[in-house]
Design an enzyme around this catalytic site. Structure first.
Site, short mmCIF file in Angstrom:
data_model
loop_
_atom_site.label_atom_id
_atom_site.label_comp_id
_atom_site.label_asym_id
_atom_site.label_seq_id
_atom_site.Cartn_x
_atom_site.Cartn_y
_atom_site.Cartn_z
N ALA A 1 0.82 -1.21 0.00
CA ALA A 1 0.00 0.00 0.00
C ALA A 1 0.86 1.26 0.00
CB ALA A 1 -0.95 0.00 1.20
N THR A 2 2.01 1.23 0.66
CA THR A 2 2.86 2.42 0.67
C THR A 2 3.24 2.81 -0.75
OG1 THR A 2 3.76 1.86 2.84
CG2 THR A 2 5.07 3.37 1.49
N ASN B 1 -6.15 3.15 10.80
CA ASN B 1 -5.43 2.00 11.31
C ASN B 1 -5.24 2.02 12.82
OD1 ASN B 1 -3.73 4.19 10.16
ND2 ASN B 1 -2.10 3.12 11.24
N GLN C 1 -6.82 -0.82 5.38
CA GLN C 1 -7.53 -1.42 6.52
C GLN C 1 -8.98 -1.76 6.23
OE1 GLN C 1 -6.15 -2.37 9.33
NE2 GLN C 1 -4.18 -1.32 9.25
N SER D 1 -3.28 -3.59 0.33
CA SER D 1 -2.05 -4.26 0.76
C SER D 1 -2.33 -5.73 1.02
CB SER D 1 -1.56 -3.58 2.05
OG SER D 1 -0.47 -4.31 2.58
N HIS E 1 -0.60 -7.88 3.11
CA HIS E 1 -0.37 -8.42 4.46
C HIS E 1 -1.38 -7.97 5.50
CE1 HIS E 1 1.77 -5.06 6.68
NE2 HIS E 1 1.84 -4.60 5.46
N THR F 1 10.06 -6.81 -12.70
CA THR F 1 9.58 -8.19 -12.81
C THR F 1 8.50 -8.45 -11.77
OG1 THR F 1 11.72 -8.90 -13.62
CG2 THR F 1 10.29 -10.61 -12.69
N CYS G 1 7.68 4.99 18.96
CA CYS G 1 9.03 5.24 19.43
C CYS G 1 9.87 5.69 18.25
CB CYS G 1 9.62 3.97 20.04
SG CYS G 1 8.70 3.43 21.48
C1 LIG Z 1 -0.44 -0.88 6.59
C2 LIG Z 1 -0.99 0.37 6.04
C3 LIG Z 1 -0.37 1.05 4.98
C4 LIG Z 1 0.93 0.58 4.39
O1 LIG Z 1 0.80 -0.66 3.76
P1 LIG Z 1 2.10 -1.53 3.36
O2 LIG Z 1 1.56 -2.57 2.44
O3 LIG Z 1 2.62 -2.09 4.65
O4 LIG Z 1 3.05 -0.63 2.69
C5 LIG Z 1 -0.97 2.19 4.52
N1 LIG Z 1 -2.11 2.66 5.03
C6 LIG Z 1 -2.74 2.04 6.05
C7 LIG Z 1 -4.02 2.59 6.57
C8 LIG Z 1 -2.20 0.88 6.59
O5 LIG Z 1 -2.82 0.29 7.60
#
Ligand SMILES: *Cc1c(COP(=O)(O)O)cnc(C)c1O
Length: 386
Positions: A76-77, A156, A184, A204, A206, A245, A331
């Site tokens: 997602a980033t 999040n 999310q 995303s 994960h 790729t 942190c």
């Molecule tokens: C986890 C998250 C991201 C980033 O996703 P990644 O796949 O880890 O780069 C962006 N926005 C929100 C709201 C998220 O929870």
């Protein structure tokens, strides 16, 4: 009963385990089916390409869009970076205006800060005490020169759900693009980009029981067609929108995870919401002086963000070694800082530092909930007694 030393995972907003069914779908693409999806001259390549096509159809179906509107990325980033920088750079001769919220993820806020450095301007809207935004204030922020609005579907930290469909209508009326960070919300709340005014949407792997390091961006191809300037050059993969790729096993995992999560959505949302409510009831019954952060009604099912007044956040996290949760702090370089999301909601520094985010998910059991509640009671009593 659970061994009181055994760690319990309640940090599903940070990441999720890969579902076994997803892993099973991915495994052949690490092994015998290792072809490069861009190899057009042999069956190894064709197998990879077919797997990517299937995953693209699965993600498109989960969003209600066309297959060619999906661009695979590393997460997602990257999707957010591609969406925001992509639209800004597609019309290079202009300085653009962006609108977003103070409580967005760093992937959005830091990308917008970069765009500001490049000469564009950004308006960050405030949220209220419940973490919610105001639609009238939003509409007032749209000015001539506003190119794009970026908003997260679900926050999040607090689980607060934003009114993306209403925002889409308003943005469309002003001919402004809408990008949704759905990391999310995807597969947790129903979404249909075809019947909404969403132009770009990031997801995303994960966060939905798929692998890390893979994601996707929906890019509207009609009414209006969104033009993006590619941000990663070389080879012209993904219709020239994102070179490199393709991560075939990861993409297969994202597709399988999306399809599986959609098929489970109804059952899982009811079950996890019930567990979340069970946890909240237990905490409320057994621990005095606690408050819920973020709207109770406009909230995703697996989230609980709670302030335990009068305890020190860092000590609470230490006492909770065997409960995997997130604190209302981040942190950065050894300094404990209060969550900017909670601060933006007007929550005092001390209370932000005394806040815990519980994230429940697919593998959470009633036994987990009861044991976490028990550990919370013990830890808070111990710390308040000091
Ligand atoms: C986890 C998250 C991201 C980033 O996703 P990644 O796949 O880890 O780069 C962006 N926005 C929100 C709201 C998220 O929870």
């Amino acid at each position: 009963m659970k061994d009181s030393q055994q760690p319990i995972y309640m940090d599903y907003h940070a990441t999720t385990p890969v579902d076994e069914r997803v892993l099973t779908a991915m495994l052949p693409y690490f092994g015998e089916k290792y072809g490069n999806a861009a190899s057009r001259t042999h069956s190894f390549g064709w197998d990879g390409e077919a797997a990517v096509d299937r995953a693209r159809a699965q993600v498109a179906k989960a969003l209600g869009c066309r297959r060619r509107e999906i661009v695979f990325t590393s997460g997602a980033t990257e999707s957010i970076n591609l969406a925001l920088k992509g639209v800004a750079c597609a019309i290079p001769e202009k300085r653009h205006h962006f609108v977003s919220l103070e409580t967005e993820h760093k992937a959005t806020l830091d990308t917008l800060a970069e765009l500001e450095k490049a000469g564009h301007s950004v308006t960050l809207l405030q949220v209220d005490r419940a973490g919610q935004m105001d639609l009238a204030q939003f509409e007032a922020a749209l000015v001539p020169g506003t190119l794009c609005v970026s908003v997260m579907h679900v926050n999040n930290e607090t689980g607060v759900i934003h009114p993306i469909h209403e925002m889409g209508e308003i943005a469309r009326k002003h001919r402004v693009l809408l990008h949704v960070d759905a990391a999310q919300g995807f597969t947790k709340l129903p979404i249909d980009v075809n019947n909404s005014s969403i132009d770009l949407l990031s997801v995303s792997g994960h966060k939905i029981y798929g692998p890390k390091g893979v994601g996707a961006l929906f890019v509207r191809s009609h009414d209006p067609k969104v033009r993006l300037a590619e941000q990663i050059h070389g080879g012209g993969h993904e219709s020239g929108q994102r070179s490199g790729t393709l991560n075939v096993p990861g993409i297969v995992g994202l597709g399988a995870a999306a399809e599986l999560a959609c098929s489970l959505m109804e059952e899982e949302s009811a079950r996890v919401a019930e567990l979340r409510d069970r946890l909240w009831t237990k905490l409320q019954n057994e621990i005095p002086r606690i408050t819920l952060n973020g709207s109770e009604s406009h909230r995703v099912f697996g989230n609980l963000n709670v302030t335990f007044h009068g305890v020190e956040g860092e000590s609470l996290m230490l006492a909770l070694r065997n409960v995997a949760v997130s604190s209302g702090s981040a942190c950065t370089s050894a300094l404990v800082e209060p969550s900017y999301v909670l601060r933006a909601m007007g929550i005092e520094i001390e209370d932000s530092l005394a806040s815990i985010r519980f994230g429940l998910g697919r593998m959470t059991t009633a036994e987990d909930v009861d044991e976490v509640a028990r550990r919370m009671v013990v830890s808070v009593q111990m710390l308040r007694g000091l």
